[in-house]
Design a protein around this motif. Structure first.
Motif, mmCIF file in Angstrom:
data_model
loop_
_atom_site.group_PDB
_atom_site.id
_atom_site.type_symbol
_atom_site.label_atom_id
_atom_site.label_comp_id
_atom_site.label_asym_id
_atom_site.label_seq_id
_atom_site.Cartn_x
_atom_site.Cartn_y
_atom_site.Cartn_z
ATOM 1 N N GLN A 30 -0.343 -0.663 0.673
ATOM 2 C CA GLN A 30 -0.533 -0.864 -0.761
ATOM 3 C C GLN A 30 -1.858 -1.553 -1.071
ATOM 4 O O GLN A 30 -2.412 -1.369 -2.159
ATOM 5 N N ALA A 31 -2.362 -2.333 -0.129
ATOM 6 C CA ALA A 31 -3.649 -3.001 -0.329
ATOM 7 C C ALA A 31 -4.832 -2.066 -0.129
ATOM 8 O O ALA A 31 -5.980 -2.462 -0.355
ATOM 9 N N GLY A 32 -4.552 -0.834 0.286
ATOM 10 C CA GLY A 32 -5.623 0.137 0.478
ATOM 11 C C GLY A 32 -6.369 -0.023 1.784
ATOM 12 O O GLY A 32 -7.497 0.471 1.930
ATOM 13 N N ILE A 33 -5.770 -0.699 2.760
ATOM 14 C CA ILE A 33 -6.403 -0.888 4.067
ATOM 15 C C ILE A 33 -6.062 0.312 4.955
ATOM 16 O O ILE A 33 -4.892 0.586 5.201
ATOM 17 N N PRO A 34 -7.056 1.041 5.445
ATOM 18 C CA PRO A 34 -6.770 2.188 6.313
ATOM 19 C C PRO A 34 -6.122 1.713 7.619
ATOM 20 O O PRO A 34 -6.568 0.727 8.211
ATOM 21 N N TYR A 35 -5.116 2.431 8.073
ATOM 22 C CA TYR A 35 -4.409 1.992 9.277
ATOM 23 C C TYR A 35 -3.652 3.157 9.902
ATOM 24 O O TYR A 35 -3.412 4.190 9.270
ATOM 25 N N ARG A 36 -3.283 2.970 11.143
ATOM 26 C CA ARG A 36 -2.357 3.850 11.831
ATOM 27 C C ARG A 36 -1.468 2.967 12.699
ATOM 28 O O ARG A 36 -1.823 1.826 13.020
ATOM 29 N N ILE A 37 -0.300 3.456 13.068
ATOM 30 C CA ILE A 37 0.653 2.695 13.870
ATOM 31 C C ILE A 37 0.610 3.212 15.304
ATOM 32 O O ILE A 37 0.614 4.427 15.535
ATOM 33 N N ILE A 55 6.380 4.359 3.996
ATOM 34 C CA ILE A 55 5.230 4.188 4.888
ATOM 35 C C ILE A 55 4.736 5.568 5.321
ATOM 36 O O ILE A 55 5.491 6.369 5.864
ATOM 37 N N THR A 56 3.470 5.846 5.044
ATOM 38 C CA THR A 56 2.937 7.195 5.252
ATOM 39 C C THR A 56 1.959 7.281 6.420
ATOM 40 O O THR A 56 1.296 8.313 6.597
ATOM 41 N N ALA A 57 1.872 6.262 7.235
ATOM 42 C CA ALA A 57 0.866 6.220 8.298
ATOM 43 C C ALA A 57 1.123 7.261 9.383
ATOM 44 O O ALA A 57 2.260 7.668 9.634
ATOM 45 N N GLU A 58 0.035 7.641 10.050
ATOM 46 C CA GLU A 58 0.174 8.397 11.299
ATOM 47 C C GLU A 58 0.683 7.439 12.370
ATOM 48 O O GLU A 58 0.322 6.259 12.403
ATOM 49 N N ILE A 59 1.527 7.967 13.252
ATOM 50 C CA ILE A 59 2.131 7.144 14.303
ATOM 51 C C ILE A 59 1.787 7.750 15.658
ATOM 52 O O ILE A 59 2.032 8.935 15.903
#
Length: 422
Positions: A30-37, A55-59
């Motif tokens: 939500q903070a707009g920080i790019p991330y992946r798990i 949660i929409t991250a790539e894992i």
């Protein structure tokens, strides 16, 4: 200030027992920080919390065991060995392995080889949840890739790890956050620079909870048709003290009418057997794993919350269990033990009662007092709600964490979802 692009290393994802991690990951999103798990293990829980669906991250799932994906590990080694930091990472790992000759230590280096080889080039920082195995993989990978790394430490990972291991990780990482004052005090003694260790409560996202407290019946245990509902939420593992709790329940005065509801995973056979041996199985409702919505609903309908946490022989223990904060936010008086950081939330006689660990007699007396006194339960529950809303907002901590990752704007939803007192 440049925003980091994160690789977040976790033990397993998703996990029902680690709602606080999922909540934080959603806050990062939500903070707009790019991330992946990056997960060391595949999921085993059959249920998921609603937060996981958002949660929409790539894992990236690393090989859990080398024998399962040997060619992937080999390809990782072929690529990683050409990286400038490979030699140092290998030497550090070998130094670690000589002091900790376990398959687990060897496996973490193999996972780090794969992570270093497969991590996208645009990742600028590695962030590990838990100071034991995830931090090991993060540390070796960061060395190979020449990346900064940091960590969030919790409970078991601190108190079951060797001091030398934590000391050297703290020396290598940029900073660490941990969720209790007790943890801060412990880790600052190990750090070359105590300022690296910072307090960051997990806190709760109040938007997921009803704003108004429920109107509870003033049950006092005298009416068998309206027994007092005692709720406990936690995995059926030793550090949660459920054998102590069952013995305390069995010791309650016979003229008190109560019903015990347990929510949580784990092997419940021995606890159900103990309840039978103690003659209280008819009073016990074992509901198994539930998602957060169901846990909140259970807190709303219960009369009293109990958690008999204790320190195990290997040092494993709770830190500050999120379920205690959730129960308090729902206006439940709580009975728990005076270990770890639980006294940072529960003040004996104010918003609950604290008893010594591994003391079923004291636990039984505390429960009996609150079962018979609905007015006192209500008073303590309302005070607990006030304390959580004042001191344990997820958004307060999330803003600090976002700042560490290079985002100074308010986290999405902050203004609408923080309590007025903040």
């Amino acid at each position: 200030m440049t925003c980091d692009k994160l690789a977040i290393v976790v033990k397993g994802y998703p996990r029902l027992s680690e709602t606080f991690i999922a909540q934080e990951i959603l806050g990062i999103q939500q903070a707009g920080i790019p991330y992946r798990i990056v997960s060391l293990r595949h999921p085993t829980d059959k249920k998921r919390h609603p937060v996981h669906e958002r949660i929409t991250a790539e894992i990236d799932y690393l090989p859990e065991y080398v024998y399962q994906e040997p060619m992937r590990v080999f390809r990782g080694w072929l690529k990683a060995r050409k990286m400038p930091g490979y030699r140092r990472a290998r030497n550090i790992w070998w130094q670690d392995y000589r002091r900790d000759r376990t398959p687990n230590r060897a496996r973490r280096f193999a996972q780090a080889l794969v992570m270093a080889a497969e991590l996208p080039d645009d990742i600028t920082r590695i962030y590990a949840h838990f100071l034991h195995t995830p931090a090991s993989v993060a540390r070796y990978t960061a060395m190979m890739r020449g990346l900064p790394w940091c960590c969030s430490a919790h409970a078991k990972d601190i108190y079951t790890s060797e001091d030398w291991d934590m000391r050297e990780k703290l020396a290598d990482m940029d900073w660490l956050v941990t969720c209790t004052k007790a943890n801060v005090d412990h880790l600052q003694k190990l750090a070359d620079d105590p300022a690296k260790v910072n307090l960051l409560y997990h806190g709760l996202d109040f938007s997921r909870f009803p704003e108004d407290l429920p109107d509870r019946m003033p049950r006092d245990g005298r009416d068998p048709e309206h027994p007092v509902t005692i709720l406990s939420v936690g995995r059926l593992v030793g550090k949660k003290g459920y054998d102590d709790l069952l013995r305390a329940l069995a010791d309650l005065p016979k003229n008190l009418h109560w019903r015990f509801v347990h929510i949580g995973g784990g092997n419940g056979d021995k606890y159900k057997s103990l309840a039978t041996d103690l003659g209280i199985s008819d009073h016990c409702d074992w509901q198994g794993p539930r998602d957060q919505k169901e846990v909140i609903a259970a807190c709303q309908s219960a009369d009293l919350f109990v958690l008999a946490s204790r320190v195990e022989q290997d040092g494993d223990r709770d830190g500050l269990p999120n379920v205690l904060m959730e129960a308090q936010l729902c206006g439940l008086a709580a009975v728990s033990t005076a270990i770890s950081a639980i006294p940072e939330l529960i003040t004996d006689g104010l918003n609950g009662k604290l008893v010594p660990e591994r003391d079923p007699k004291s636990l039984s007396l505390a429960m009996a007092e609150l079962i018979a006194n609905p007015a006192l339960r209500d008073q303590m529950g309302r005070k607990g709600n006030e304390i959580v809303r004042r001191d344990f907002s997820f958004y307060t901590g999330m803003k600090e964490l976002a700042h560490r990752f290079g985002v100074d704007a308010p986290v999405a939803g902050t203004a609408a979802q923080q309590p007025a007192a903040e």
